[in-house]
Design an enzyme around this catalytic site. Structure first.
Site, PDB file in Angstrom:
ATOM      1  N   ASP A 143     -14.673  -5.364 -22.102  1.00 53.55           N
ATOM      2  CA  ASP A 143     -13.689  -5.884 -21.152  1.00 53.55           C
ATOM      3  C   ASP A 143     -13.691  -5.025 -19.884  1.00 53.55           C
ATOM      4  O   ASP A 143     -14.036  -3.835 -19.929  1.00 53.55           O
ATOM      5  CB  ASP A 143     -12.276  -5.829 -21.754  1.00 53.55           C
ATOM      6  N   ARG A 172     -19.246 -12.043 -18.550  1.00 52.68           N
ATOM      7  CA  ARG A 172     -18.023 -12.853 -18.468  1.00 52.68           C
ATOM      8  C   ARG A 172     -17.414 -12.659 -17.079  1.00 52.68           C
ATOM      9  O   ARG A 172     -17.173 -11.535 -16.659  1.00 52.68           O
ATOM     10  CB  ARG A 172     -17.018 -12.399 -19.526  1.00 52.68           C
TER      11      ARG A 172
HETATM   12  C1  LIG Z   1     -11.573 -15.092 -22.132  1.00 50.71           C
HETATM   13  C2  LIG Z   1     -10.884 -14.255 -21.092  1.00 50.71           C
HETATM   14  C3  LIG Z   1     -11.140 -12.887 -21.043  1.00 50.71           C
HETATM   15  C4  LIG Z   1     -10.537 -12.111 -20.058  1.00 50.71           C
HETATM   16  N1  LIG Z   1     -10.904 -10.783 -19.937  1.00 50.71           N
HETATM   17  C5  LIG Z   1     -10.440 -10.066 -18.882  1.00 50.71           C
HETATM   18  C6  LIG Z   1     -10.905  -8.746 -18.613  1.00 50.71           C
HETATM   19  O1  LIG Z   1     -11.737  -8.191 -19.344  1.00 50.71           O
HETATM   20  N2  LIG Z   1     -10.406  -8.106 -17.521  1.00 50.71           N
HETATM   21  C7  LIG Z   1      -9.493  -8.677 -16.668  1.00 50.71           C
HETATM   22  O2  LIG Z   1      -9.109  -8.062 -15.688  1.00 50.71           O
HETATM   23  N3  LIG Z   1      -9.016  -9.921 -16.917  1.00 50.71           N
HETATM   24  C8  LIG Z   1      -9.461 -10.625 -17.987  1.00 50.71           C
HETATM   25  N4  LIG Z   1      -8.998 -11.895 -18.190  1.00 50.71           N
HETATM   26  C9  LIG Z   1      -7.815 -12.404 -17.439  1.00 50.71           C
HETATM   27  C10 LIG Z   1      -8.197 -12.994 -16.098  1.00 50.71           C
HETATM   28  O3  LIG Z   1      -8.578 -11.979 -15.212  1.00 50.71           O
HETATM   29  C11 LIG Z   1      -7.024 -13.788 -15.472  1.00 50.71           C
HETATM   30  O4  LIG Z   1      -5.939 -12.918 -15.287  1.00 50.71           O
HETATM   31  C12 LIG Z   1      -6.549 -14.963 -16.304  1.00 50.71           C
HETATM   32  O5  LIG Z   1      -7.615 -15.626 -16.900  1.00 50.71           O
HETATM   33  C13 LIG Z   1      -5.789 -15.979 -15.441  1.00 50.71           C
HETATM   34  O6  LIG Z   1      -6.650 -16.493 -14.472  1.00 50.71           O
HETATM   35  P1  LIG Z   1      -7.247 -17.987 -14.505  1.00 50.71           P
HETATM   36  O7  LIG Z   1      -8.698 -17.887 -14.162  1.00 50.71           O
HETATM   37  O8  LIG Z   1      -6.942 -18.646 -15.775  1.00 50.71           O
HETATM   38  O9  LIG Z   1      -6.603 -18.695 -13.258  1.00 50.71           O
HETATM   39  P2  LIG Z   1      -5.085 -18.864 -12.790  1.00 50.71           P
HETATM   40  O10 LIG Z   1      -5.164 -19.411 -11.397  1.00 50.71           O
HETATM   41  O11 LIG Z   1      -4.309 -17.628 -13.009  1.00 50.71           O
HETATM   42  O12 LIG Z   1      -4.545 -19.964 -13.772  1.00 50.71           O
HETATM   43  C14 LIG Z   1      -4.980 -21.317 -13.760  1.00 50.71           C
HETATM   44  C15 LIG Z   1      -4.059 -22.093 -14.675  1.00 50.71           C
HETATM   45  O13 LIG Z   1      -4.242 -21.654 -16.027  1.00 50.71           O
HETATM   46  C16 LIG Z   1      -3.010 -21.558 -16.714  1.00 50.71           C
HETATM   47  N5  LIG Z   1      -2.716 -20.137 -17.021  1.00 50.71           N
HETATM   48  C17 LIG Z   1      -3.385 -19.055 -16.575  1.00 50.71           C
HETATM   49  N6  LIG Z   1      -2.873 -17.922 -17.095  1.00 50.71           N
HETATM   50  C18 LIG Z   1      -1.842 -18.307 -17.870  1.00 50.71           C
HETATM   51  C19 LIG Z   1      -0.909 -17.607 -18.696  1.00 50.71           C
HETATM   52  N7  LIG Z   1      -0.932 -16.281 -18.817  1.00 50.71           N
HETATM   53  N8  LIG Z   1       0.012 -18.329 -19.363  1.00 50.71           N
HETATM   54  C20 LIG Z   1       0.050 -19.674 -19.284  1.00 50.71           C
HETATM   55  N9  LIG Z   1      -0.805 -20.395 -18.525  1.00 50.71           N
HETATM   56  C21 LIG Z   1      -1.741 -19.727 -17.823  1.00 50.71           C
HETATM   57  C22 LIG Z   1      -1.981 -22.138 -15.786  1.00 50.71           C
HETATM   58  O14 LIG Z   1      -1.882 -23.510 -16.034  1.00 50.71           O
HETATM   59  C23 LIG Z   1      -2.572 -21.859 -14.427  1.00 50.71           C
HETATM   60  O15 LIG Z   1      -2.070 -22.717 -13.431  1.00 50.71           O
HETATM   61  C24 LIG Z   1      -9.612 -12.703 -19.154  1.00 50.71           C
HETATM   62  C25 LIG Z   1      -9.368 -14.078 -19.214  1.00 50.71           C
HETATM   63  C26 LIG Z   1      -9.995 -14.848 -20.138  1.00 50.71           C
HETATM   64  C27 LIG Z   1      -9.736 -16.330 -20.137  1.00 50.71           C
END
Ligand SMILES: Cc1cc2nc3c(=O)[nH]c(=O)nc-3n(C[C@H](O)[C@H](O)[C@H](O)COP(=O)(O)OP(=O)(O)OC[C@H]3O[C@@H](n4cnc5c(N)ncnc54)[C@H](O)[C@@H]3O)c2cc1C
Length: 308
Positions: free
Chosen positions: A134, A184
């Site tokens: 991560d 990722r």
């Molecule tokens: C498989 C995976 C691994 C990850 N690993 C890391 C990592 O190693 N380091 C790191 O910094 N970040 C990590 N993240 C988190 C990432 O950086 C984002 O903070 C997170 O994915 C929200 O961004 P989004 O791309 O979904 O877009 P956003 O614009 O935040 O969300 C798009 C839509 O998704 C839904 N959504 C998003 N988040 C949420 C929530 N928490 N609760 C409910 N609905 C939500 C909502 O409907 C939102 O409108 C990871 C995310 C995923 C999916």
């Protein structure tokens, strides 16, 4: 602008004590944390893989303060891998690890984290699967990439995470795509200063698309980690244009978020991997989920005032 406030609270010991002790927190936490123990998690793994989903397992925990805690983190993953062996799921269930939990921030932490993570990567390879490192806050990333490079000498399938909000990431993506890595791509979940990271959502989304193109056109295996419907369709289109087959990239989402969409993508034949977090030290992980969506925070606060 609640997100940054919640992310600051995610690093506060006082808030940690307050929130983890709140009687109703557990109900809300359960949406994002799939269980506390290996015994809790095995049926979840069976259920989700039975629905055609793939998983990446995260034993929650970070910011540890003693080498003993780092050893305990390593052992928690080894126990999990040992239990997964019997399920025979191979690469359908991989591991995600945070190097901070393996001792990265302690004195001599880089070497310590490498020494603790290596047996986990070896054990994962022993059951036909792999590990993804991560990405945490930007100060830890040079060390994370160096550990990744070191591990790939023996285990080339080891993956890593890059964060679209960081200015450095476009260059990291070019290097990783050229070296054929599993990468990722996420937007980024930490509170980062303006000197190193985009602050504006639109800029982050645009950077995500540029970096995704580099990965899709490169030699590596892109893992598109986002719940954002727009980015998911863009990724599908880019994969088609780059001539990638359905097993030459994958989507990833978090346990408890857009579950129907996860099943829909899997039913369409996509590789859909669910990041499944479990364990008792869930505070940091949980707070980042609250920070990502204000509605989560409203739900959490409501649950604290309406106790039944
Ligand atoms: C498989 C995976 C691994 C990850 N690993 C890391 C990592 O190693 N380091 C790191 O910094 N970040 C990590 N993240 C988190 C990432 O950086 C984002 O903070 C997170 O994915 C929200 O961004 P989004 O791309 O979904 O877009 P956003 O614009 O935040 O969300 C798009 C839509 O998704 C839904 N959504 C998003 N988040 C949420 C929530 N928490 N609760 C409910 N609905 C939500 C909502 O409907 C939102 O409108 C990871 C995310 C995923 C999916």
């Amino acid at each position: 602008m609640l997100g940054p406030v919640i992310l600051a609270a995610s690093r506060s010991d006082r808030m940690r004590r307050l929130i983890t002790a709140a009687p109703v927190t557990k109900q809300v936490v359960d949406r994002f944390i799939a269980g506390e123990t290996v015994d809790d998690i095995v049926p979840v793994v069976e259920d989700l893989t039975g629905k055609g989903l793939q998983l990446t397992m995260d034993v929650v925990g970070e910011d540890i303060t003693t080498p003993e805690q780092a050893t305990a983190a390593r052992d928690a993953y080894l126990t999990l891998i040992d239990r997964l062996k019997d399920l025979n799921l191979g690469e359908r269930v991989e591991m995600s690890v945070k190097l901070s939990m393996f001792g990265q921030a302690l004195p001599g932490g880089h070497e310590l984290a490498l020494a603790n993570v290596r047996p986990v990567v070896e054990a994962a390879a022993g059951i036909g699967t792999t590990v993804t490192l991560d990405a945490e806050d930007h100060t830890t990333l040079d060390s994370m990439f160096a550990v990744h490079e070191e591990l790939r000498k023996d285990f080339p399938q080891t993956g890593c995470v890059i964060q679209a909000y960081l200015f450095r990431t476009e260059a990291d993506a070019r290097r990783l795509a050229a070296s054929g890595s599993r990468v990722r791509l996420v937007k980024g979940a930490y509170k980062e200063p303006a000197e190193v990271a985009h602050q504006n959502k639109h800029e982050i989304d645009k950077a995500y698309v540029r970096i995704l193109r580099t990965l899709m056109e490169g030699d590596g295996y892109p893992m598109v980690a986002s719940h954002d419907p727009r980015l998911i369709s863009i990724a599908q289109e880019m994969a088609r244009t780059a001539g990638r087959k359905l097993d030459e990239y994958e989507f990833q989402m978090l346990y408890g978020i857009r579950t129907e969409e996860q099943l829909r993508l899997a039913a369409e034949g996509h590789r859909m991997r669910v990041y499944t977090a479990y364990g008792t030290d869930w505070y940091g992980y949980f707070m980042r989920r609250l920070a990502e969506k204000p509605a989560n925070l409203r739900f959490f606060l409501r649950s604290m005032v309406t106790k039944d």
